[in-house]
Every structure is written in C-alpha cells, then in structure tokens.
Design a protein around this motif. Structure first.
Motif, PDB file in Angstrom:
ATOM      1  N   SER A 147      41.010  40.160  45.035  1.00 57.57           N
ATOM      2  CA  SER A 147      41.926  41.187  44.561  1.00 57.57           C
ATOM      3  C   SER A 147      41.413  42.518  45.108  1.00 57.57           C
ATOM      4  N   THR A 154      38.689  49.213  44.618  1.00 59.25           N
ATOM      5  CA  THR A 154      37.910  48.135  44.010  1.00 59.25           C
ATOM      6  C   THR A 154      38.263  46.796  44.647  1.00 59.25           C
ATOM      7  N   THR A 156      37.589  42.594  43.780  1.00 58.48           N
ATOM      8  CA  THR A 156      37.032  41.559  42.913  1.00 58.48           C
ATOM      9  C   THR A 156      37.203  40.210  43.594  1.00 58.48           C
ATOM     10  N   LYS A 157      36.194  39.387  43.448  1.00 57.61           N
ATOM     11  CA  LYS A 157      36.223  38.022  43.968  1.00 57.61           C
ATOM     12  C   LYS A 157      35.893  37.084  42.825  1.00 57.61           C
ATOM     13  N   GLU A 158      36.867  36.267  42.456  1.00 56.94           N
ATOM     14  CA  GLU A 158      36.691  35.340  41.334  1.00 56.94           C
ATOM     15  C   GLU A 158      36.198  36.091  40.096  1.00 56.94           C
ATOM     16  N   ASP A 159      36.865  37.220  39.816  1.00 53.02           N
ATOM     17  CA  ASP A 159      36.596  38.062  38.645  1.00 53.02           C
ATOM     18  C   ASP A 159      35.257  38.789  38.679  1.00 53.02           C
ATOM     19  N   LYS A 160      34.585  38.760  39.814  1.00 59.72           N
ATOM     20  CA  LYS A 160      33.332  39.504  39.965  1.00 59.72           C
ATOM     21  C   LYS A 160      33.558  40.685  40.900  1.00 59.72           C
ATOM     22  N   SER A 161      33.050  41.847  40.502  1.00 59.96           N
ATOM     23  CA  SER A 161      33.256  43.062  41.291  1.00 59.96           C
ATOM     24  C   SER A 161      32.405  43.047  42.557  1.00 59.96           C
TER      25      SER A 161
END
Length: 233
Positions: A147, A154, A156-161
């Motif tokens: 995202s 920003t 994010t990859k698999e909900d990690k920043s």
C-alpha cells in the motif's frame, strides 16, 4: 517572478557552509529572491537550527570540519520532519564518488563550486516550481501486497510500515503506477529527478537497490540492457 515571490508564504531555506563568504553570498541572493533564510557554519549547528527553523530546502556543503555534509544529511533524513525536505549539495570536489554518496542518502540536486549565484537560484526555483506544478495522478496505489500512499509518503507491506526517503518513495510509486511496463534509466531520471537536474545514471541503480533492500527483491525486475519494471506477479 521567482517561485518564492509567487507564493503567499516564502519558502524556507537553510544554508550550511563553513566558509562565511559563501554563506553571506548565498543568503543575500536567496533573500533577494524572497526566500526566508537561516544559516549554519557546520553540520552540528545545521541540525540544531533545522529543528527550530524547519526548512523546506537545505543547501549543504559536503566538505566541512567536525561533521561533513553527507553525515549531516543522513542524520537529517533520520528525523521525521526532514524525511521529504529538499537537499541540494555544494562541494569543491568533482569526483564521481562524492556525487554518488550524495544521491545515496537522498539528495535532490548537486552543484560543484565555485558557485554561480544565478545558476544556483535557477536550480532552487526549479525544485520548488516542480513541486508546485506537480499533478497528482492518484494518491494511493494498492498492489502486490503493498500500500503506497503519496499523500503522506507512507508505504506498508503486509500491514508493516516501510520507511523510504522521498526519492526512493517517488521511484517506487511511479513504477508501481505502471506495473509490468519497462522504463530505462533516462526515463526514470526524467520522471523522478526532472530534466533540469543532472545526475548520474548510476543514481537510478543505487535507488533501486535501496528500495529492494526495504520492500524485497521480487517487486522490481531488472531487464538487462533495457531498464526496470515493477511486477505484480
């Protein structure tokens, strides 16, 4: 009318150099163009001044005692307020490795001394003008588990920043907007750095490598002898 004078609020520029004559010359020309200027004579003082002044652009000498410009820029980039601040390096050295080192830590432009004030002002005005004229093609890309939000820079990859400096972010965002399309180095230099800024082709390779280190090796493919492509497969 300059980019600074055309705005309601003057752009803020921090000038950092250990030569007081250069600082005075640059500050005079910037203020004449309508910029709000602060100055510092070394890297440590530059970081302290930046924390209170919050510049939009730092004009930064590379060769300084105590803390050189590369280290100063690296420390600035680690401070959230300056992740996207423009950095324009000045140096008396013309060796390629200095330029590569500058762009590795996220420089936006690079000029070799002796500085010609009119040329410098043209570069600075172009940086701010390009930002003002930038057309937003969409604020967010959702692709292949990533995202990428351009409104607040920003990722994010698999909900990690994932934290990316401005140029690395812009490179990823542009490639992700055009999945499975190949761009050569010249095209990426034009799109991300602009036509008026001279940087080495190797700069693209350096930024691609750094993006891969942070998001993983599989997203951006290298087509040998051709260029780079974001893949959503």
């Amino acid at each position: 009318m300059s980019a600074a004078k055309s705005a309601q609020i003057a752009h803020k520029v921090l000038v950092v150099d250990d030569d007081p004559d250069i600082v005075e010359l640059l500050a005079y020309n910037l203020e004449k163009e309508g910029y709000d200027v602060a100055t510092a004579s070394n890297g440590k003082n530059a970081i302290e001044t930046a924390r209170t002044f919050i510049p939009e652009l730092v004009v930064l000498d590379i060769m300084m005692p105590q803390m050189d410009g590369i280290e100063t820029a690296r420390l600035l980039r680690d401070i959230p307020d300056f992740k996207n601040t423009y950095i324009l390096f000045l140096t008396a050295r013309s060796e390629e490795y200095s330029e590569v080192a500058a762009f590795e830590i996220g420089a936006d432009d690079y000029l070799t001394k002796p500085i010609k004030p009119r040329a410098l002002m043209s570069r600075i005005n172009a940086l701010f003008r390009r930002e003002a004229q930038k057309v937003d093609p969409g604020e967010q890309v959702e692709i292949a588990g990533l995202s990428i939000n351009r409104k607040n820079y920003t990722v994010t990859k698999e909900d990690k920043s994932v934290v990316l400096p401005k140029k690395e972010f812009e490179l990823l965002f542009f490639l992700a907007q055009h999945p499975n399309k190949v761009f050569n180095r010249d095209e990426l230099l034009q799109k991300i750095w602009g036509a008026n800024i001279y940087v080495l082709e190797r700069t693209v390779d350096v930024h691609i490598r750094k993006v891969r280190e942070k998001i993983g090796e599989t997203y951006i493919k290298t087509l040998k002898g051709v260029g780079y492509m974001f893949t959503d497969e």
